[in-house]
Write a protein that holds these residues in place. Sequence first.
Motif, PDB file in Angstrom:
ATOM      1  N   PHE A 100       0.814  -1.200   0.000  1.00  0.00           N
ATOM      2  CA  PHE A 100       0.000   0.000   0.000  1.00  0.00           C
ATOM      3  C   PHE A 100       0.856   1.261   0.000  1.00  0.00           C
ATOM      4  N   GLN A 101       0.389   2.259  -0.711  1.00  0.00           N
ATOM      5  CA  GLN A 101       0.960   3.599  -0.640  1.00  0.00           C
ATOM      6  C   GLN A 101      -0.077   4.510  -0.004  1.00  0.00           C
ATOM      7  N   THR A 102       0.254   5.080   1.131  1.00  0.00           N
ATOM      8  CA  THR A 102      -0.692   5.941   1.834  1.00  0.00           C
ATOM      9  C   THR A 102      -0.832   7.280   1.111  1.00  0.00           C
ATOM     10  N   VAL A 103      -2.067   7.671   0.865  1.00  0.00           N
ATOM     11  CA  VAL A 103      -2.377   8.949   0.221  1.00  0.00           C
ATOM     12  C   VAL A 103      -3.104   9.814   1.249  1.00  0.00           C
ATOM     13  N   PRO A 104      -2.434  10.804   1.842  1.00  0.00           N
ATOM     14  CA  PRO A 104      -3.107  11.676   2.801  1.00  0.00           C
ATOM     15  C   PRO A 104      -4.235  12.435   2.093  1.00  0.00           C
ATOM     16  N   MET A 105      -5.378  12.540   2.748  1.00  0.00           N
ATOM     17  CA  MET A 105      -6.504  13.223   2.100  1.00  0.00           C
ATOM     18  C   MET A 105      -7.329  13.978   3.124  1.00  0.00           C
ATOM     19  N   VAL A 106      -8.106  14.887   2.594  1.00  0.00           N
ATOM     20  CA  VAL A 106      -9.065  15.642   3.388  1.00  0.00           C
ATOM     21  C   VAL A 106     -10.458  15.261   2.907  1.00  0.00           C
ATOM     22  N   ASN A 317      -3.321   3.719  -2.272  1.00  0.00           N
ATOM     23  CA  ASN A 317      -3.100   3.035  -3.535  1.00  0.00           C
ATOM     24  C   ASN A 317      -2.584   1.633  -3.234  1.00  0.00           C
ATOM     25  N   VAL A 318      -2.957   0.682  -4.060  1.00  0.00           N
ATOM     26  CA  VAL A 318      -2.419  -0.675  -3.954  1.00  0.00           C
ATOM     27  C   VAL A 318      -1.362  -0.838  -5.040  1.00  0.00           C
ATOM     28  N   VAL A 319      -0.162  -1.271  -4.648  1.00  0.00           N
ATOM     29  CA  VAL A 319       0.942  -1.401  -5.594  1.00  0.00           C
ATOM     30  C   VAL A 319       1.523  -2.807  -5.483  1.00  0.00           C
ATOM     31  N   VAL A 392      -5.356   2.521  -8.003  1.00  0.00           N
ATOM     32  CA  VAL A 392      -5.261   3.824  -7.347  1.00  0.00           C
ATOM     33  C   VAL A 392      -6.604   4.240  -6.762  1.00  0.00           C
ATOM     34  N   THR A 393      -6.510   5.104  -5.787  1.00  0.00           N
ATOM     35  CA  THR A 393      -7.685   5.643  -5.110  1.00  0.00           C
ATOM     36  C   THR A 393      -8.011   7.040  -5.622  1.00  0.00           C
ATOM     37  N   LEU A 394      -9.170   7.544  -5.242  1.00  0.00           N
ATOM     38  CA  LEU A 394      -9.558   8.944  -5.410  1.00  0.00           C
ATOM     39  C   LEU A 394      -9.592   9.415  -6.862  1.00  0.00           C
ATOM     40  N   GLU A 395      -9.842   8.506  -7.785  1.00  0.00           N
ATOM     41  CA  GLU A 395     -10.027   8.923  -9.181  1.00  0.00           C
ATOM     42  C   GLU A 395     -11.289   9.754  -9.317  1.00  0.00           C
ATOM     43  N   GLU A 396     -12.349   9.300  -8.652  1.00  0.00           N
ATOM     44  CA  GLU A 396     -13.631   9.990  -8.768  1.00  0.00           C
ATOM     45  C   GLU A 396     -13.589  11.379  -8.135  1.00  0.00           C
ATOM     46  N   SER A 397     -12.559  11.675  -7.381  1.00  0.00           N
ATOM     47  CA  SER A 397     -12.413  12.975  -6.734  1.00  0.00           C
ATOM     48  C   SER A 397     -11.451  13.887  -7.473  1.00  0.00           C
ATOM     49  N   GLY A 398     -11.071  13.504  -8.693  1.00  0.00           N
ATOM     50  CA  GLY A 398     -10.181  14.346  -9.484  1.00  0.00           C
ATOM     51  C   GLY A 398      -8.827  13.735  -9.747  1.00  0.00           C
ATOM     52  N   LEU A 399      -8.757  12.408  -9.895  1.00  0.00           N
ATOM     53  CA  LEU A 399      -7.506  11.697 -10.238  1.00  0.00           C
ATOM     54  C   LEU A 399      -6.438  11.900  -9.165  1.00  0.00           C
ATOM     55  N   LEU A 400      -6.845  11.917  -7.905  1.00  0.00           N
ATOM     56  CA  LEU A 400      -5.926  12.309  -6.839  1.00  0.00           C
ATOM     57  C   LEU A 400      -4.939  11.216  -6.454  1.00  0.00           C
ATOM     58  N   GLY A 401      -5.393   9.942  -6.456  1.00  0.00           N
ATOM     59  CA  GLY A 401      -4.473   8.866  -6.109  1.00  0.00           C
ATOM     60  C   GLY A 401      -3.336   8.754  -7.102  1.00  0.00           C
ATOM     61  N   SER A 402      -3.641   8.876  -8.371  1.00  0.00           N
ATOM     62  CA  SER A 402      -2.585   8.809  -9.385  1.00  0.00           C
ATOM     63  C   SER A 402      -1.715  10.060  -9.355  1.00  0.00           C
ATOM     64  N   TYR A 405       0.681   9.374  -6.621  1.00  0.00           N
ATOM     65  CA  TYR A 405       1.684   8.383  -7.019  1.00  0.00           C
ATOM     66  C   TYR A 405       2.732   9.008  -7.935  1.00  0.00           C
ATOM     67  N   VAL A 406       2.316   9.799  -8.903  1.00  0.00           N
ATOM     68  CA  VAL A 406       3.266  10.406  -9.841  1.00  0.00           C
ATOM     69  C   VAL A 406       4.258  11.296  -9.093  1.00  0.00           C
ATOM     70  N   ALA A 407       3.791  11.939  -8.024  1.00  0.00           N
ATOM     71  CA  ALA A 407       4.695  12.763  -7.205  1.00  0.00           C
ATOM     72  C   ALA A 407       5.598  11.919  -6.317  1.00  0.00           C
ATOM     73  N   HIS A 408       5.185  10.673  -6.019  1.00  0.00           N
ATOM     74  CA  HIS A 408       5.943   9.785  -5.124  1.00  0.00           C
ATOM     75  C   HIS A 408       5.976   8.373  -5.722  1.00  0.00           C
ATOM     76  N   PRO A 409       6.619   8.196  -6.860  1.00  0.00           N
ATOM     77  CA  PRO A 409       6.547   6.901  -7.557  1.00  0.00           C
ATOM     78  C   PRO A 409       7.359   5.802  -6.884  1.00  0.00           C
ATOM     79  N   SER A 410       6.910   4.576  -7.051  1.00  0.00           N
ATOM     80  CA  SER A 410       7.638   3.423  -6.516  1.00  0.00           C
ATOM     81  C   SER A 410       8.917   3.179  -7.306  1.00  0.00           C
ATOM     82  N   ILE A 411       8.855   3.329  -8.600  1.00  0.00           N
ATOM     83  CA  ILE A 411      10.009   3.295  -9.494  1.00  0.00           C
ATOM     84  C   ILE A 411      10.066   4.645 -10.183  1.00  0.00           C
ATOM     85  N   PRO A 412      11.227   5.280 -10.267  1.00  0.00           N
ATOM     86  CA  PRO A 412      11.294   6.636 -10.822  1.00  0.00           C
ATOM     87  C   PRO A 412      10.596   6.745 -12.176  1.00  0.00           C
ATOM     88  N   LEU A 413       9.944   7.878 -12.410  1.00  0.00           N
ATOM     89  CA  LEU A 413       9.246   8.068 -13.682  1.00  0.00           C
ATOM     90  C   LEU A 413      10.195   7.989 -14.868  1.00  0.00           C
TER      91      LEU A 413
END
Length: 572
Positions: A100-106, A317-319, A392-402, A405-413
């Motif tokens: 899991f990748q933790t995505v802080p959210m409000v 996110n599940v990775v 990924v999570t939070l797609e329905e809220s504006g693609l937030l999980g992805s 992830y792009v800001a904190h990738p598991s493997i560099p972009l």
Amino acid sequence: MSRTPLSAATSLVAAALVLSACSPTPPETSTDIATAADSSPHAFSADINVADFAERVKTLASDEFEGRAPGSIGESRTLAYLKGQFEAMGLQPGHDGSWFQTVPMVETTADEAQTTLTLDVKGESRALAFGDDMVIGTRSGQPEVKIDASDLVFVGYGVNAPERDWNDYEGIDVTGKTVVMFVNDPGFHANDESLFDGKRMTYYGRWTYKYEEAARQGAAAAIIIHDDAGASYGWGVVKNSWSGAQFDLKAEDDPEPRLAAQGWITGDVARSLLADLDHDLDALYTAANKPGFRPIPLDARMSLELKSTIAEKESKNVVAMLPGSSRPDEAVVYMAHWDHLGNHADSATGGEDHIYNGAVDNATGVAGIMEIAEAFAAQEPAPERSLLFIAVTLEESGLLGSKYYVAHPSIPLANTVGVINLDAMPVIGPSRDMSVVGLGNSELEDILKTHADAQGRVLVPEGAVEAGYYFRSDHFNFAKAGVPALYAKGGDDLVDGGVEAGQAAQRDYRDNRYHKPADEFSADWNMDGVMQDLEALYGVGRDLAGSDRWPRWYEGNAFRAAQDKLIEVRSR
């Protein structure tokens, strides 16, 4: 080839564990998950097949998962189920040793009963009803937002595009004011191919861009005028999507500017309001589509009292990873969003059926990447490059999980070869074509073409180019960062019934099930076409993971410059 059986029982046992622990997310490991899997009657196989796909969709879209809302018990059950599935396939945790990748959210939930939006129109007060006339919310993280007598300004489509010599904010300071605008972008309603991309929506047409630009301009609030054609969905979708809990990244994790309040009004409300102000809605559509349009101050003011419950939470996110045999530091990514709209039992939109199961959107995509993951796990020889499977999570809220992830990738972009996104797979039967959303973007399409050709299918653009689908799913965050991204699925030219039948089926889903409780699994679905799609998309990843090829955005593509920067990083 028979493999360890898995089923919905996994999720139910995991859910019981979560409830007993009063934890918002499942534990990292659980022998009970494996135990539940072993007792399941469904045995999964390594090949991509209808029975496995259907079982996974049916589980994820069941009422037990309560619509898979981020931060809910539905999330806990979803995460436990996905972890158990990927683990049984032999995959490994893909993010810093974790699944899991933790995505802080409000989480922001507007109190609809105590939220008031009033328009002062030439000295007369008009209150708009939440849900029926308007929806509004805040991304500020504040429990109470008050706006007093903010001047309204009509700003056309709310676009500021210097490269197109277009600025709907030209000549006016909207600081502290409320901007009112159309959805989509110039050229759409005029059906003029010389304006922007004509019927094809650009990113300037997306509501997310419009709110961001309004914030950059200093507005206090922004309101979009809804119309079914321009948005590509009816008011019911807006109402359902903006009611109940809304999720966002924390401000410090989001580089984009934010408004104090943002929302929508119906076309009927806009027409009536403008008529009272001596403006005609149709005439404004015409004016806003002409080069040189200038904003129009309106003799009206908006007052808002918006009360919300604010809670800082986290989603995940599940990775999952299948390490490459010879180049494990390079990765091909498959992705799908697991989240949907949840359980609206306590909302004004809640009816007799208040669970938004999200079967097509997007249990099909998540089941699809699991089918492809299983095929890769059994592949011989093993892939040379690593495979990442990200739900990924939070797609329905504006693609937030992805976005996170792009800001904190598991493997560099810079080492990410390409991204293949699965979202809302069409369960309407096999087709003679394959729809590539945003066709003409990257060399990933050249690879896909070889597999579509082998199936006797042709690649075509998406059917509703005005809907802006390329900007409405998670691959877009990767694209903005420069990583080649492919979003493709079965087209409308059905083997049984042709284009007419395919378009009718797509309209039926859009009008009757999309973002509604009726988006449920059905045993009557024809999933044979999805199997073709999954085989073709698996083929693209197999070719990339078994070679040293680095696909490029096509020359002239807007994302090529960002990819050039990634190439520079990789060359170091």
